[in-house]
Design a protein around this motif. Structure first.
Motif, PDB file in Angstrom:
ATOM      1  N   VAL A 193       0.667 -35.690 -16.456  1.00  9.49           N
ATOM      2  CA  VAL A 193       0.822 -35.482 -15.012  1.00  9.49           C
ATOM      3  C   VAL A 193       1.609 -34.193 -14.817  1.00  9.49           C
ATOM      4  CG1 VAL A 193       0.661 -37.916 -14.368  1.00  9.49           C
ATOM      5  CG2 VAL A 193       2.894 -36.924 -14.890  1.00  9.49           C
ATOM      6  N   ALA A 194       1.612 -33.677 -13.608  1.00 13.97           N
ATOM      7  CA  ALA A 194       2.268 -32.405 -13.321  1.00 13.97           C
ATOM      8  C   ALA A 194       3.716 -32.417 -13.812  1.00 13.97           C
ATOM      9  CB  ALA A 194       2.221 -32.133 -11.822  1.00 13.97           C
ATOM     10  N   PRO A 195       4.079 -31.443 -14.654  1.00 18.16           N
ATOM     11  CA  PRO A 195       5.451 -31.396 -15.151  1.00 18.16           C
ATOM     12  C   PRO A 195       6.395 -30.831 -14.099  1.00 18.16           C
ATOM     13  CG  PRO A 195       4.169 -29.617 -16.098  1.00 18.16           C
ATOM     14  CD  PRO A 195       3.224 -30.443 -15.277  1.00 18.16           C
ATOM     15  N   ALA A 196       7.677 -31.118 -14.256  1.00 17.18           N
ATOM     16  CA  ALA A 196       8.687 -30.550 -13.365  1.00 17.18           C
ATOM     17  C   ALA A 196       8.671 -29.030 -13.491  1.00 17.18           C
ATOM     18  CB  ALA A 196      10.062 -31.087 -13.731  1.00 17.18           C
ATOM     19  N   VAL A 197       9.008 -28.346 -12.432  1.00 20.68           N
ATOM     20  CA  VAL A 197       9.005 -26.884 -12.407  1.00 20.68           C
ATOM     21  C   VAL A 197       9.898 -26.322 -13.513  1.00 20.68           C
ATOM     22  CG1 VAL A 197       9.666 -24.870 -11.028  1.00 20.68           C
ATOM     23  CG2 VAL A 197       8.495 -26.769  -9.952  1.00 20.68           C
ATOM     24  N   THR A 198      10.976 -26.996 -13.817  1.00 22.91           N
ATOM     25  CA  THR A 198      11.921 -26.500 -14.819  1.00 22.91           C
ATOM     26  C   THR A 198      11.543 -26.874 -16.248  1.00 22.91           C
ATOM     27  OG1 THR A 198      13.259 -28.480 -14.510  1.00 22.91           O
ATOM     28  CG2 THR A 198      13.849 -26.538 -13.188  1.00 22.91           C
ATOM     29  N   ALA A 199      10.528 -27.702 -16.423  1.00 23.89           N
ATOM     30  CA  ALA A 199      10.144 -28.165 -17.763  1.00 23.89           C
ATOM     31  C   ALA A 199       9.591 -27.017 -18.598  1.00 23.89           C
ATOM     32  CB  ALA A 199       9.114 -29.279 -17.664  1.00 23.89           C
ATOM     33  N   ARG A 200       9.951 -27.003 -19.853  1.00 21.23           N
ATOM     34  CA  ARG A 200       9.420 -26.030 -20.808  1.00 21.23           C
ATOM     35  C   ARG A 200       8.477 -26.711 -21.789  1.00 21.23           C
ATOM     36  NH1 ARG A 200      10.183 -22.944 -17.507  1.00 21.23           N
ATOM     37  NH2 ARG A 200      12.010 -21.683 -17.218  1.00 21.23           N
TER      38      ARG A 200
END
Length: 193
Positions: free
Chosen positions: A108-115
């Motif tokens: 699912v869509a990852p958090a904006v800050t996820a690497r």
């Protein structure tokens, strides 16, 4: 996420569609795309880099340009030969089928800050790798791909990509419309600040 997609396929089968499983070498196709795209990227940007220098380029793009500059002609030509085989494989699999279907993303869509993200098999991948892992391979075959929403997991959208025949964009859009109608998706994703 798998449950949402499997549920969608079960609904399609319940409405009379034939759903079967096929295998595609998506990782090899993505690698072939890179062997073609990176040298082309380097060649396209060479005049601008010579004129303006590296200012304005992100580290990621500069690294991709450098990798493209170092690739051998034999790698590029190997990628082109693989593209022909992969395109023929995709077209062959489409014989007797309206489309090939696969998740748009493996997560699912990852958090904006996820690497990094954890994939369904427990392995980890960079966000960039995960976001291009599935339909990105069809850049190799030149096949049209469209993504439709089929559900939500924890308030985040799940998309299904449909792959059509090369040059069959209009036909694929008709198939996507029928699949989207069958999905009856009316959910709204959770909006995060």
């Amino acid at each position: 996420m798998t449950e949402v997609i499997d549920g969608f396929f079960a609904r399609l089968e319940g409405e009379g569609a034939r759903v079967d499983e096929v295998e595609l070498p998506l990782s090899a196709a993505r690698s072939a795309v890179a062997t073609m795209v990176l040298p082309e990227l380097a060649a396209a940007h060479a005049p601008l880099l010579a004129e303006t220098g590296e200012d304005g380029y992100s580290r990621h793009i500069l690294n991709a340009i450098r990798r493209g500059q170092q690739m051998l002609a034999t790698e590029y030509l190997g990628g082109r030969r693989y593209r022909e085989r992969f395109a023929a494989l995709v077209e062959g699999l489409l014989d007797g089928r309206d489309a090939l279907a696969l998740p748009t993303l493996p997560v699912v869509a990852p958090a904006v800050t996820a690497r990094e993200v954890e994939l369904g098999d427990g392995n980890r991948a960079s966000v960039r790798q995960a976001l291009t892992a599935l339909p990105g391979a069809f850049n190799c075959s030149g096949s049209p791909v469209v993504s439709i929403p089929v559900g939500l997991v924890d308030g985040l959208p799940v998309g299904l990509s449909l792959v059509g025949r090369a040059g069959g964009d209009h036909e694929l859009v008709r198939v996507a419309k029928a699949a989207e109608d069958a999905a009856r998706f009316t959910g709204r994703p959770v909006m995060h600040a």
